[in-house]
Design a protein around this motif. Structure first.
Motif, PDB file in Angstrom:
ATOM      1  N   ASN A  77      34.679  94.352  50.025  1.00  0.00           N
ATOM      2  CA  ASN A  77      34.139  94.696  48.710  1.00  0.00           C
ATOM      3  C   ASN A  77      34.727  96.006  48.201  1.00  0.00           C
ATOM      4  OD1 ASN A  77      32.552  92.597  47.844  1.00  0.00           O
ATOM      5  ND2 ASN A  77      30.607  93.621  48.167  1.00  0.00           N
ATOM      6  N   ALA A  78      34.884  96.972  49.095  1.00  0.00           N
ATOM      7  CA  ALA A  78      35.433  98.268  48.689  1.00  0.00           C
ATOM      8  C   ALA A  78      36.880  98.140  48.189  1.00  0.00           C
ATOM      9  CB  ALA A  78      35.336  99.267  49.842  1.00  0.00           C
ATOM     10  N   PRO A  79      37.792  97.465  48.921  1.00  0.00           N
ATOM     11  CA  PRO A  79      39.135  97.261  48.376  1.00  0.00           C
ATOM     12  C   PRO A  79      39.137  96.445  47.081  1.00  0.00           C
ATOM     13  CG  PRO A  79      39.147  96.881  50.736  1.00  0.00           C
ATOM     14  CD  PRO A  79      37.708  97.015  50.325  1.00  0.00           C
ATOM     15  N   ALA A  80      38.205  95.484  46.976  1.00  0.00           N
ATOM     16  CA  ALA A  80      38.107  94.716  45.731  1.00  0.00           C
ATOM     17  C   ALA A  80      37.801  95.639  44.566  1.00  0.00           C
ATOM     18  CB  ALA A  80      37.025  93.636  45.864  1.00  0.00           C
ATOM     19  N   LEU A  81      36.900  96.582  44.780  1.00  0.00           N
ATOM     20  CA  LEU A  81      36.563  97.543  43.739  1.00  0.00           C
ATOM     21  C   LEU A  81      37.759  98.419  43.399  1.00  0.00           C
ATOM     22  CD1 LEU A  81      34.402  98.863  41.930  1.00  0.00           C
ATOM     23  CD2 LEU A  81      33.822 100.338  43.875  1.00  0.00           C
ATOM     24  N   LYS A 107      41.914  93.850  29.935  1.00  0.00           N
ATOM     25  CA  LYS A 107      41.013  94.219  31.020  1.00  0.00           C
ATOM     26  C   LYS A 107      40.254  93.000  31.528  1.00  0.00           C
ATOM     27  CE  LYS A 107      40.384  99.112  30.179  1.00  0.00           C
ATOM     28  NZ  LYS A 107      39.409 100.225  30.106  1.00  0.00           N
ATOM     29  N   ILE A 108      39.952  93.029  32.818  1.00  0.00           N
ATOM     30  CA  ILE A 108      39.259  91.914  33.456  1.00  0.00           C
ATOM     31  C   ILE A 108      37.850  92.356  33.852  1.00  0.00           C
ATOM     32  CG2 ILE A 108      41.361  90.827  34.308  1.00  0.00           C
ATOM     33  CD1 ILE A 108      40.867  92.155  37.004  1.00  0.00           C
ATOM     34  N   THR A 109      36.986  91.383  34.112  1.00  0.00           N
ATOM     35  CA  THR A 109      35.629  91.675  34.574  1.00  0.00           C
ATOM     36  C   THR A 109      35.370  91.112  35.967  1.00  0.00           C
ATOM     37  OG1 THR A 109      34.734  89.660  33.557  1.00  0.00           O
ATOM     38  CG2 THR A 109      34.749  91.671  32.209  1.00  0.00           C
ATOM     39  N   SER A 110      36.370  90.399  36.534  1.00  0.00           N
ATOM     40  CA  SER A 110      36.166  89.799  37.855  1.00  0.00           C
ATOM     41  C   SER A 110      37.448  89.879  38.677  1.00  0.00           C
ATOM     42  CB  SER A 110      35.719  88.334  37.723  1.00  0.00           C
ATOM     43  OG  SER A 110      36.719  87.570  37.075  1.00  0.00           O
ATOM     44  N   LEU A 111      37.267  90.072  39.988  1.00  0.00           N
ATOM     45  CA  LEU A 111      38.406  90.142  40.908  1.00  0.00           C
ATOM     46  C   LEU A 111      37.917  89.805  42.301  1.00  0.00           C
ATOM     47  CD1 LEU A 111      41.264  92.692  41.074  1.00  0.00           C
ATOM     48  CD2 LEU A 111      39.858  92.358  43.118  1.00  0.00           C
ATOM     49  N   ALA A 112      38.759  89.109  43.047  1.00  0.00           N
ATOM     50  CA  ALA A 112      38.465  88.796  44.448  1.00  0.00           C
ATOM     51  C   ALA A 112      39.536  89.427  45.329  1.00  0.00           C
ATOM     52  CB  ALA A 112      38.435  87.288  44.670  1.00  0.00           C
ATOM     53  N   TYR A 113      39.085  90.050  46.417  1.00  0.00           N
ATOM     54  CA  TYR A 113      40.011  90.589  47.404  1.00  0.00           C
ATOM     55  C   TYR A 113      39.822  89.808  48.696  1.00  0.00           C
ATOM     56  CZ  TYR A 113      42.282  93.710  50.718  1.00  0.00           C
ATOM     57  OH  TYR A 113      43.102  94.224  51.693  1.00  0.00           O
ATOM     58  N   ILE A 114      40.921  89.257  49.209  1.00  0.00           N
ATOM     59  CA  ILE A 114      40.894  88.463  50.439  1.00  0.00           C
ATOM     60  C   ILE A 114      41.698  89.196  51.504  1.00  0.00           C
ATOM     61  CG2 ILE A 114      41.500  86.264  51.516  1.00  0.00           C
ATOM     62  CD1 ILE A 114      41.402  85.003  48.716  1.00  0.00           C
ATOM     63  N   THR A 115      41.081  89.435  52.642  1.00  0.00           N
ATOM     64  CA  THR A 115      41.823  90.004  53.760  1.00  0.00           C
ATOM     65  C   THR A 115      42.012  88.920  54.803  1.00  0.00           C
ATOM     66  OG1 THR A 115      41.869  91.725  55.458  1.00  0.00           O
ATOM     67  CG2 THR A 115      39.708  90.861  54.866  1.00  0.00           C
ATOM     68  N   GLY A 117      43.385  88.346  58.481  1.00  0.00           N
ATOM     69  CA  GLY A 117      43.811  88.966  59.731  1.00  0.00           C
ATOM     70  C   GLY A 117      43.109  88.288  60.887  1.00  0.00           C
ATOM     71  N   THR A 118      42.451  89.089  61.740  1.00  0.00           N
ATOM     72  CA  THR A 118      41.689  88.518  62.849  1.00  0.00           C
ATOM     73  C   THR A 118      40.665  87.522  62.351  1.00  0.00           C
ATOM     74  OG1 THR A 118      41.974  90.590  64.054  1.00  0.00           O
ATOM     75  CG2 THR A 118      40.284  89.075  64.862  1.00  0.00           C
ATOM     76  N   GLY A 119      40.014  87.865  61.257  1.00  0.00           N
ATOM     77  CA  GLY A 119      39.142  86.946  60.525  1.00  0.00           C
ATOM     78  C   GLY A 119      39.621  86.880  59.092  1.00  0.00           C
ATOM     79  N   ILE A 120      38.876  86.203  58.246  1.00  0.00           N
ATOM     80  CA  ILE A 120      39.200  86.156  56.821  1.00  0.00           C
ATOM     81  C   ILE A 120      37.943  86.544  56.050  1.00  0.00           C
ATOM     82  CG2 ILE A 120      39.815  84.682  54.864  1.00  0.00           C
ATOM     83  CD1 ILE A 120      41.659  83.158  56.689  1.00  0.00           C
ATOM     84  N   GLY A 121      38.051  87.625  55.287  1.00  0.00           N
ATOM     85  CA  GLY A 121      36.920  88.120  54.514  1.00  0.00           C
ATOM     86  C   GLY A 121      37.221  88.107  53.039  1.00  0.00           C
ATOM     87  N   VAL A 122      36.167  88.078  52.242  1.00  0.00           N
ATOM     88  CA  VAL A 122      36.300  88.039  50.789  1.00  0.00           C
ATOM     89  C   VAL A 122      35.381  89.091  50.178  1.00  0.00           C
ATOM     90  CG1 VAL A 122      36.065  86.646  48.700  1.00  0.00           C
ATOM     91  CG2 VAL A 122      36.816  85.576  50.830  1.00  0.00           C
ATOM     92  N   GLY A 123      35.954  89.936  49.338  1.00  0.00           N
ATOM     93  CA  GLY A 123      35.184  90.881  48.545  1.00  0.00           C
ATOM     94  C   GLY A 123      35.239  90.472  47.092  1.00  0.00           C
ATOM     95  N   LEU A 124      34.125  90.619  46.393  1.00  0.00           N
ATOM     96  CA  LEU A 124      34.047  90.147  45.008  1.00  0.00           C
ATOM     97  C   LEU A 124      33.547  91.243  44.074  1.00  0.00           C
ATOM     98  CD1 LEU A 124      32.431  86.609  45.485  1.00  0.00           C
ATOM     99  CD2 LEU A 124      34.825  87.118  44.978  1.00  0.00           C
TER     100      LEU A 124
END
Length: 402
Positions: A77-81, A107-115, A117-124
């Motif tokens: 979530n932090a990198p997504a921000l 300008k956008i109002t939405s973004l997803a960050y996907i990491t 690696g060892t696992g796969i996480g999603v920040g929104l």
């Protein structure tokens, strides 16, 4: 991680669903609050910063501790921000980019960050705010459509109980993480080696082949079976970009991108994590996403997705660090907004007090004017009565003398 401030029991703590058993229940927030509680001072030791609130406190001879605002969020979530703020604050491809006049950027109002690696996480970030709710997003556990003929099924983690409430969603079978994280890809690679060994054993029994299996540059005899779970994940970095492993990784991540596009109408997807160091993986994801969407959404052309829709993080390995900086910025903005609200409330209170004082003064003036007018009226009336009496007395006397 408990990232919902309203849930005071779990906010800032590692949740019991974490696969890292030793970390479950660990309080991250408490030490941060203690470390950022600010300096304590009193009396003449306090050096004011000039604002009115500090001066008021200094007049009392003591200033309260200044506690810094703390924000806690997940490592996605932090990198997504951070990516969200960076994109909106530094729009590229605009009128300053003469080579991209056919593209429009806003300008956008939405973004997803996907990491990945060892696992796969999603920040929104949705409606310009990080998503929390019941829990932080867990998009890595959504199911996917495997490639045709894929019999892998999912990683071994899904078959173990992880948290007090149960195990991995869908038992990790045909999920994004179950097929596409480095653990899954390494186990799949080990499975491939076992199949190759079986084929060589059959050839040996038929009188052909060498019976030697090669693993990352080393050799082992055909009597030594490959342990797929014992292979180190670092072996993925040695695989060529056209290895079939990367097709499965791209398919899992493309399924996730498609799900985000269809469910959240997400405007921008940023990919990070160690797996994205594989050259060519991003292009595979673009192509597979377009195939899965199947023309249902109006997406950029595959060759343009890397600039307009699905991109890699501009921060690379520093995405997490930049995320913490973004959280600090948001905390500062919220603190300033809170101070402004307090100042506004104080200003409104001051105005109300001033109005009451003015009203009281006006009422006092009215009473004073009334009292003064009353006594003036009595005095004027008395003088007038005296003149009338004098006129009557002396006026009538003059007439008699004539």
């Amino acid at each position: 991680l408990g990232a919902t401030p309203a849930n005071t029991e779990t906010y800032g703590r590692i949740l019991n669903s974490s696969p890292k058993r030793e970390w479950r229940g660990v309080d991250l927030l408490g030490p941060l609050v203690e470390a950022c509680r600010g300096d304590d001072c009193s009396g003449s030791d306090c050096s004011g910063d000039g604002d009115s609130s500090t001066k008021k406190e200094e007049k009392k001879g003591k200033r309260k501790k200044k506690r810094l605002r703390i924000k806690v969020d997940t490592d996605v979530n932090a990198p997504a921000l951070a990516e969200f703020l960076d994109y909106n604050n530094n729009l590229h491809g605009n009128s300053n980019n003469n080579n991209n006049n056919n593209n429009t950027y806003s300008k956008i109002t939405s973004l997803a960050y996907i990491t990945a690696g060892t696992g796969i996480g999603v920040g929104l970030v949705i409606n310009s705010q990080p998503v929390h709710g019941r829990l932080h997003p867990e998009g890595g556990h959504v199911p996917v459509q495997p490639l045709e003929g894929d019999m892998f099924g999912g990683y071994s983690w899904g078959r173990g109980v992880v948290g007090s409430g149960g195990g991995i969603p869908f038992e990790g079978k045909n999920t994004v993480e179950g097929l596409g994280c480095s653990v899954a890809l390494t186990e799949r690679y080990g499975q491939m080696l076992l199949l190759e060994e079986d084929e060589r054993d059959e050839k040996d029994r038929a009188g052909g082949g060498t019976g030697i299996a090669t693993i990352a540059g080393s050799t082992s005899g055909s009597n030594d079976k490959v342990d797929s779970k014992a292979i180190d994940r670092s072996i993925l970095a040695t695989l060529p970009n056209d290895h079939p492993i990367w097709d499965h990784a791209a398919n899992a991540l493309a399924n996730l991108c498609t799900t985000l596009l269809l469910t959240l109408s997400i405007e921008r997807i940023v990919l990070g994590g160690g797996l994205m160091n594989c050259a060519g993986l991003l292009e595979k994801i673009h192509l597979r996403t377009a195939q899965l969407v199947n023309g249902y959404l109006d997406l950029p052309a595959v060759e343009d997705m890397g600039d307009a829709l699905i991109v890699t993080s501009r921060y690379g390995g520093d995405a997490g660090l930049m995320g913490t900086i973004a959280l600090a910025k948001m905390a500062l903005w919220e603190e300033e907004d809170g101070d402004n609200e307090n100042e506004t409330d104080q200003d409104e209170e001051d105005v109300r007090v001033d109005e009451e004082q003015q009203q009281q003064e006006q009422e006092a003036m009215k009473r004073a004017a009334f009292n003064t007018g009353l006594w003036n009226g009595v005095l004027v009336g008395a003088i007038g009565a005296g003149l009338v009496c004098k006129y009557c007395l002396y006026g009538s006397g003059s007439s008699r003398r004539r």
